[in-house]
Design a protein around this motif. Structure first.
Motif, PDB file in Angstrom:
ATOM      1  N   MET A 175     -12.207 -83.244  41.997  1.00  0.00           N
ATOM      2  CA  MET A 175     -12.274 -84.185  40.878  1.00  0.00           C
ATOM      3  C   MET A 175     -12.426 -83.493  39.530  1.00  0.00           C
ATOM      4  N   GLN A 176     -12.404 -82.158  39.527  1.00  0.00           N
ATOM      5  CA  GLN A 176     -12.356 -81.361  38.287  1.00  0.00           C
ATOM      6  C   GLN A 176     -13.561 -81.609  37.387  1.00  0.00           C
ATOM      7  N   LEU A 177     -14.724 -81.735  37.999  1.00  0.00           N
ATOM      8  CA  LEU A 177     -15.938 -81.999  37.225  1.00  0.00           C
ATOM      9  C   LEU A 177     -16.839 -80.776  37.080  1.00  0.00           C
ATOM     10  N   ALA A 178     -16.461 -79.671  37.675  1.00  0.00           N
ATOM     11  CA  ALA A 178     -17.254 -78.452  37.528  1.00  0.00           C
ATOM     12  C   ALA A 178     -17.367 -78.088  36.049  1.00  0.00           C
ATOM     13  N   GLY A 179     -18.578 -77.805  35.609  1.00  0.00           N
ATOM     14  CA  GLY A 179     -18.809 -77.452  34.218  1.00  0.00           C
ATOM     15  C   GLY A 179     -19.108 -78.624  33.315  1.00  0.00           C
ATOM     16  N   LYS A 180     -18.935 -79.853  33.803  1.00  0.00           N
ATOM     17  CA  LYS A 180     -19.254 -81.032  33.017  1.00  0.00           C
ATOM     18  C   LYS A 180     -20.747 -81.360  33.151  1.00  0.00           C
ATOM     19  N   ARG A 181     -21.270 -82.017  32.123  1.00  0.00           N
ATOM     20  CA  ARG A 181     -22.666 -82.479  32.137  1.00  0.00           C
ATOM     21  C   ARG A 181     -22.684 -83.998  32.074  1.00  0.00           C
ATOM     22  N   ALA A 182     -23.493 -84.603  32.941  1.00  0.00           N
ATOM     23  CA  ALA A 182     -23.534 -86.060  33.030  1.00  0.00           C
ATOM     24  C   ALA A 182     -24.959 -86.565  32.933  1.00  0.00           C
ATOM     25  N   LEU A 183     -25.152 -87.632  32.182  1.00  0.00           N
ATOM     26  CA  LEU A 183     -26.420 -88.365  32.166  1.00  0.00           C
ATOM     27  C   LEU A 183     -26.195 -89.687  32.872  1.00  0.00           C
ATOM     28  N   VAL A 184     -26.969 -89.931  33.924  1.00  0.00           N
ATOM     29  CA  VAL A 184     -26.921 -91.208  34.631  1.00  0.00           C
ATOM     30  C   VAL A 184     -28.251 -91.901  34.385  1.00  0.00           C
ATOM     31  N   ALA A 243     -20.585 -95.182  43.796  1.00  0.00           N
ATOM     32  CA  ALA A 243     -20.608 -93.821  43.257  1.00  0.00           C
ATOM     33  C   ALA A 243     -19.216 -93.200  43.254  1.00  0.00           C
ATOM     34  N   ALA A 244     -18.438 -93.450  44.296  1.00  0.00           N
ATOM     35  CA  ALA A 244     -17.085 -92.893  44.367  1.00  0.00           C
ATOM     36  C   ALA A 244     -16.216 -93.408  43.227  1.00  0.00           C
ATOM     37  N   ALA A 245     -16.360 -94.693  42.897  1.00  0.00           N
ATOM     38  CA  ALA A 245     -15.588 -95.255  41.788  1.00  0.00           C
ATOM     39  C   ALA A 245     -15.998 -94.627  40.463  1.00  0.00           C
ATOM     40  N   VAL A 246     -17.299 -94.412  40.288  1.00  0.00           N
ATOM     41  CA  VAL A 246     -17.784 -93.789  39.063  1.00  0.00           C
ATOM     42  C   VAL A 246     -17.259 -92.357  38.949  1.00  0.00           C
ATOM     43  N   VAL A 247     -17.307 -91.613  40.035  1.00  0.00           N
ATOM     44  CA  VAL A 247     -16.828 -90.229  40.021  1.00  0.00           C
ATOM     45  C   VAL A 247     -15.360 -90.183  39.602  1.00  0.00           C
ATOM     46  N   PHE A 248     -14.555 -91.090  40.134  1.00  0.00           N
ATOM     47  CA  PHE A 248     -13.142 -91.108  39.756  1.00  0.00           C
ATOM     48  C   PHE A 248     -12.975 -91.369  38.266  1.00  0.00           C
ATOM     49  N   LEU A 249     -13.621 -92.402  37.741  1.00  0.00           N
ATOM     50  CA  LEU A 249     -13.471 -92.737  36.323  1.00  0.00           C
ATOM     51  C   LEU A 249     -14.051 -91.651  35.420  1.00  0.00           C
ATOM     52  N   ALA A 250     -15.018 -90.893  35.938  1.00  0.00           N
ATOM     53  CA  ALA A 250     -15.614 -89.815  35.153  1.00  0.00           C
ATOM     54  C   ALA A 250     -14.744 -88.568  35.123  1.00  0.00           C
ATOM     55  N   ALA A 294     -23.573 -88.026  43.777  1.00  0.00           N
ATOM     56  CA  ALA A 294     -22.129 -87.872  43.955  1.00  0.00           C
ATOM     57  C   ALA A 294     -21.528 -86.989  42.857  1.00  0.00           C
ATOM     58  N   LEU A 295     -21.961 -87.178  41.620  1.00  0.00           N
ATOM     59  CA  LEU A 295     -21.462 -86.344  40.532  1.00  0.00           C
ATOM     60  C   LEU A 295     -21.872 -84.886  40.731  1.00  0.00           C
ATOM     61  N   ALA A 296     -23.096 -84.683  41.207  1.00  0.00           N
ATOM     62  CA  ALA A 296     -23.565 -83.318  41.451  1.00  0.00           C
ATOM     63  C   ALA A 296     -22.751 -82.641  42.555  1.00  0.00           C
TER      64      ALA A 296
END
Length: 266
Positions: free
Chosen positions: A3-12, A236-243, A26-28
């Motif tokens: 999902m190409q999220l390595a290196g991104k920072r997220a606040l939930v 969580a899966a839907a959020v990961v995709f949109l993120a 899931a994001l982690a």
């Protein structure tokens, strides 16, 4: 799929337990550094510790987003480690108060918790996303925002406000590289919901096994085409995709994850 999220920072927000916790985890797992937020320091730091124990990257931010001071403290803590690329506005509250008992004061408190909390985070974090030219803002909404019921009118209205501000924000962010979307869950089987169903099942005659109880409760409360409650990991899966960068052409949208509870064509 990466999902190409390595290196991104997220606040939930509201991620020390329940649905928010599942989203943070899931994001982690996808490689993002997650800022876990909650009002209870022990529980919030415990969730961050569990993510790190699973080889994920997590930080903690403590504060009450329904107040300007609490929201400012959370934003400061989140930004202390770097720009937040992904904001998931999940924090909120609901109750079982009906029309005649929902005083204007209760309406105002609900709006502070469920709407203005997200507005505060958007106004604190989106300017930093603009500087980098990339970002994701995701509201956790719900079907009651589009098809409200008689009960919990203040909660229904707060969900509708979340859906509305998502689209307005998408227009505001046109061409910025930042998207704004809503994930709208149906009835989700968090631990608190599961405990409630076990407790009230005998009075409703829903059966003795969990399979019987879930099927009967779903049919009675939230009729849907899946004949069950949703799981936190499905939201969580839907959020990961949109993120993810893969969803860069989606903005101003509502992704319903409700088993078909809401039934209209748009």
């Amino acid at each position: 799929m990466d999902m190409q999220l390595a290196g991104k920072r997220a606040l939930v927000t509201g991620s020390s337990a329940g649905l928010g916790q599942a989203i943070a985890e899931a994001l982690a797992r996808e490689g993002a550094t997650v800022v876990v937020h909650g009002r209870d320091e022990e529980r919030t730091r415990g969730t961050a510790d569990r993510i790190r124990d699973g080889d994920g990257q997590a930080e903690a931010a403590i504060g009450d987003l329904s107040t300007p001071e609490g929201a400012a403290a959370v934003a400061e803590a989140a930004l202390s480690g770097g720009t937040i690329d992904i904001l998931v506005n999940n924090a909120g509250a609901y109750d079982q108060v009906g029309w005649m008992d929902a005083t204007p004061e209760i309406w105002a408190e609900t709006y502070q918790s469920n709407v203005l909390s997200g507005v505060r985070m958007i106004q604190s974090l989106v300017p930093h996303m603009r500087e980098t030219g990339w970002g994701r803002v995701i509201q956790i909404g719900g079907g009651l925002g589009a098809q409200p019921m008689a009960a919990q009118p203040h909660y229904n209205a707060s969900l509708a406000a979340r859906h509305n501000l998502t689209v307005s924000l998408a227009r505001e962010l046109k061409g910025s590289g930042i998207t704004s979307n809503t994930v709208a869950p149906g009835a989700i089987l968090t631990e608190s919901v599961r405990s409630l169903l076990w407790r009230i099942a005998p009075a409703h005659g829903w059966g003795d096994t969990w399979e019987e109880i879930e099927r009967a409760a779903a049919e009675s409360w939230v009729p849907n085409d899946a004949n069950r409650f949703g799981r936190p990991e499905e939201i969580a899966a839907a959020v990961v995709f949109l993120a993810s960068p893969l969803a860069g052409y989606i903005s101003g949208a509502t992704l319903r994850v409700d088993g078909g509870t809401i039934r209209y064509v748009n």
